[in-house]
Scaffold this motif. Structure first.
Motif, PDB file in Angstrom:
ATOM      1  N   TYR A   1       0.840  -1.193   0.000  1.00 43.72           N
ATOM      2  CA  TYR A   1       0.000   0.000   0.000  1.00 43.72           C
ATOM      3  C   TYR A   1       0.877   1.245   0.000  1.00 43.72           C
ATOM      4  CZ  TYR A   1       1.151   0.083   4.957  1.00 43.72           C
ATOM      5  OH  TYR A   1       1.837   0.108   6.134  1.00 43.72           O
ATOM      6  N   ASP A   2       0.266   2.396  -0.232  1.00 40.34           N
ATOM      7  CA  ASP A   2       0.978   3.670  -0.286  1.00 40.34           C
ATOM      8  C   ASP A   2       1.394   4.080   1.119  1.00 40.34           C
ATOM      9  OD1 ASP A   2       1.990   6.146  -0.870  1.00 40.34           O
ATOM     10  OD2 ASP A   2       0.077   7.023  -1.486  1.00 40.34           O
ATOM     11  N   GLU A   3       2.680   4.234   1.336  1.00 43.44           N
ATOM     12  CA  GLU A   3       3.187   4.581   2.667  1.00 43.44           C
ATOM     13  C   GLU A   3       2.717   5.961   3.120  1.00 43.44           C
ATOM     14  OE1 GLU A   3       7.267   5.357   5.097  1.00 43.44           O
ATOM     15  OE2 GLU A   3       7.118   5.814   2.991  1.00 43.44           O
ATOM     16  N   GLU A   4       2.470   6.850   2.173  1.00 44.72           N
ATOM     17  CA  GLU A   4       2.056   8.205   2.525  1.00 44.72           C
ATOM     18  C   GLU A   4       0.656   8.255   3.128  1.00 44.72           C
ATOM     19  OE1 GLU A   4       2.672  10.736  -0.843  1.00 44.72           O
ATOM     20  OE2 GLU A   4       4.795  10.206  -0.963  1.00 44.72           O
ATOM     21  N   ASN A   5      -0.145   7.223   2.947  1.00 43.91           N
ATOM     22  CA  ASN A   5      -1.471   7.161   3.553  1.00 43.91           C
ATOM     23  C   ASN A   5      -1.323   6.647   4.984  1.00 43.91           C
ATOM     24  OD1 ASN A   5      -4.105   6.739   4.309  1.00 43.91           O
ATOM     25  ND2 ASN A   5      -4.698   5.691   2.450  1.00 43.91           N
ATOM     26  N   SER A   6      -1.182   7.552   5.923  1.00 38.44           N
ATOM     27  CA  SER A   6      -0.909   7.177   7.317  1.00 38.44           C
ATOM     28  C   SER A   6      -2.105   6.524   8.009  1.00 38.44           C
ATOM     29  CB  SER A   6      -0.463   8.403   8.115  1.00 38.44           C
ATOM     30  OG  SER A   6      -1.485   9.385   8.116  1.00 38.44           O
ATOM     31  N   LYS A   7      -3.303   6.655   7.450  1.00 37.42           N
ATOM     32  CA  LYS A   7      -4.496   6.080   8.072  1.00 37.42           C
ATOM     33  C   LYS A   7      -4.717   4.623   7.681  1.00 37.42           C
ATOM     34  CE  LYS A   7      -6.898  10.485   8.301  1.00 37.42           C
ATOM     35  NZ  LYS A   7      -8.081  11.238   7.885  1.00 37.42           N
ATOM     36  N   LEU A   8      -4.045   4.163   6.633  1.00 38.41           N
ATOM     37  CA  LEU A   8      -4.333   2.823   6.129  1.00 38.41           C
ATOM     38  C   LEU A   8      -3.732   1.721   6.990  1.00 38.41           C
ATOM     39  CD1 LEU A   8      -5.841   1.282   3.988  1.00 38.41           C
ATOM     40  CD2 LEU A   8      -3.847   1.443   2.520  1.00 38.41           C
ATOM     41  N   LEU A   9      -2.507   1.887   7.471  1.00 41.29           N
ATOM     42  CA  LEU A   9      -1.887   0.841   8.294  1.00 41.29           C
ATOM     43  C   LEU A   9      -2.694   0.541   9.558  1.00 41.29           C
ATOM     44  CD1 LEU A   9       0.325  -1.205   8.888  1.00 41.29           C
ATOM     45  CD2 LEU A   9       1.664   0.656   9.895  1.00 41.29           C
ATOM     46  N   PRO A  10      -3.130   1.559  10.321  1.00 42.52           N
ATOM     47  CA  PRO A  10      -3.959   1.229  11.496  1.00 42.52           C
ATOM     48  C   PRO A  10      -5.253   0.508  11.122  1.00 42.52           C
ATOM     49  CG  PRO A  10      -3.178   3.487  11.639  1.00 42.52           C
ATOM     50  CD  PRO A  10      -2.804   2.977  10.277  1.00 42.52           C
ATOM     51  N   GLU A  11      -5.818   0.868   9.966  1.00 42.71           N
ATOM     52  CA  GLU A  11      -7.042   0.183   9.539  1.00 42.71           C
ATOM     53  C   GLU A  11      -6.758  -1.268   9.160  1.00 42.71           C
ATOM     54  OE1 GLU A  11     -10.897   0.753   6.653  1.00 42.71           O
ATOM     55  OE2 GLU A  11      -9.026   1.715   6.046  1.00 42.71           O
ATOM     56  N   ILE A  12      -5.648  -1.513   8.477  1.00 40.60           N
ATOM     57  CA  ILE A  12      -5.277  -2.885   8.131  1.00 40.60           C
ATOM     58  C   ILE A  12      -5.078  -3.707   9.398  1.00 40.60           C
ATOM     59  CG2 ILE A  12      -3.445  -4.320   7.152  1.00 40.60           C
ATOM     60  CD1 ILE A  12      -3.107  -2.189   4.970  1.00 40.60           C
ATOM     61  N   GLU A  13      -4.368  -3.148  10.369  1.00 43.90           N
ATOM     62  CA  GLU A  13      -4.141  -3.868  11.629  1.00 43.90           C
ATOM     63  C   GLU A  13      -5.452  -4.117  12.367  1.00 43.90           C
ATOM     64  OE1 GLU A  13      -1.224  -1.300  13.428  1.00 43.90           O
ATOM     65  OE2 GLU A  13       0.434  -2.460  12.568  1.00 43.90           O
ATOM     66  N   LYS A  14      -6.350  -3.141  12.346  1.00 44.49           N
ATOM     67  CA  LYS A  14      -7.648  -3.274  13.016  1.00 44.49           C
ATOM     68  C   LYS A  14      -8.511  -4.343  12.347  1.00 44.49           C
ATOM     69  CE  LYS A  14     -11.762  -0.542  14.034  1.00 44.49           C
ATOM     70  NZ  LYS A  14     -12.403   0.768  13.861  1.00 44.49           N
ATOM     71  N   ARG A  15      -8.446  -4.422  11.031  1.00 44.29           N
ATOM     72  CA  ARG A  15      -9.292  -5.347  10.272  1.00 44.29           C
ATOM     73  C   ARG A  15      -8.549  -6.624   9.844  1.00 44.29           C
ATOM     74  NH1 ARG A  15     -13.978  -2.544   8.572  1.00 44.29           N
ATOM     75  NH2 ARG A  15     -13.780  -0.309   8.832  1.00 44.29           N
ATOM     76  N   LYS A  16      -7.461  -6.923  10.508  1.00 40.17           N
ATOM     77  CA  LYS A  16      -6.634  -8.071  10.123  1.00 40.17           C
ATOM     78  C   LYS A  16      -7.429  -9.373  10.128  1.00 40.17           C
ATOM     79  CE  LYS A  16      -2.324 -10.442  11.171  1.00 40.17           C
ATOM     80  NZ  LYS A  16      -1.128 -10.477  12.019  1.00 40.17           N
ATOM     81  N   ALA A  17      -8.273  -9.584  11.118  1.00 40.05           N
ATOM     82  CA  ALA A  17      -9.054 -10.823  11.180  1.00 40.05           C
ATOM     83  C   ALA A  17     -10.003 -10.929   9.990  1.00 40.05           C
ATOM     84  CB  ALA A  17      -9.824 -10.897  12.492  1.00 40.05           C
ATOM     85  N   ALA A  18     -10.669  -9.837   9.638  1.00 38.99           N
ATOM     86  CA  ALA A  18     -11.590  -9.850   8.496  1.00 38.99           C
ATOM     87  C   ALA A  18     -10.828 -10.045   7.184  1.00 38.99           C
ATOM     88  CB  ALA A  18     -12.395  -8.549   8.454  1.00 38.99           C
TER      89      ALA A  18
END
Length: 146
Positions: free
Chosen positions: A75-92
């Motif tokens: 994913y784009d590293e400049e999108n700082s909001k995406l990593l926390p969302e990926i970690e939050k939705r890891k199970a899904a």
């Protein structure tokens, strides 16, 4: 004189071993690693998130077939909001990937074209779960079909 040479040689071996051990420990995979990717003529920074290993039954009829695969999300590293969302939705995300992999047959995965189609399908399914951005790519680091 021989003792001095041996001591100096021993010091070099110890320093070299310590440097190698330090490099080895420091280079272990972290959840987020950064690589440079060229897209549409521009060089941009891409980060990736390593998911755990997947081991699933394939849908081949007759003999039981298994797929062992390790997947990383790009994913784009400049999108700082995406990593926390990926970690939050890891199970899904893992559930979506597992369900997709279970529908595949060995013939679907045995070619480069089949892997490319699988990557596209996984990106589409995971992007449906994400609201803060989209994936650029999916990387397979280990694939074993048995």
């Amino acid at each position: 004189m021989l003792k001095v040479i041996l001591i100096v040689l021993l010091v070099f071996i110890l320093v070299g071993g310590a440097a190698f051990a330090g490099y080895f420990v420091a280079s272990k995979n972290t959840p987020k690693q950064i690589i440079e990717v060229e897209a549409s003529g521009q060089l941009k920074t891409e980060a990736y998130y390593d998911l755990d290993e997947f081991l699933v039954n394939l849908s081949d009829e007759g003999k039981a077939r298994y797929l062992k695969i390790k997947i990383s999300l790009g994913y784009d590293e400049e999108n700082s909001k995406l990593l926390p969302e990926i970690e939050k939705r890891k199970a899904a995300i893992r559930d979506s990937i597992t369900n997709t992999l279970r529908t595949k047959k060995t013939t679907d995965l045995g070619t480069v074209d089949g892997e490319t189609k699988l990557k596209e399908e996984l990106i589409q399914r995971i992007d449906e779960l994400l609201t803060q951005g989209q994936l650029h790519n999916i990387y397979f680091s280990e694939i074993l079909i048995q």
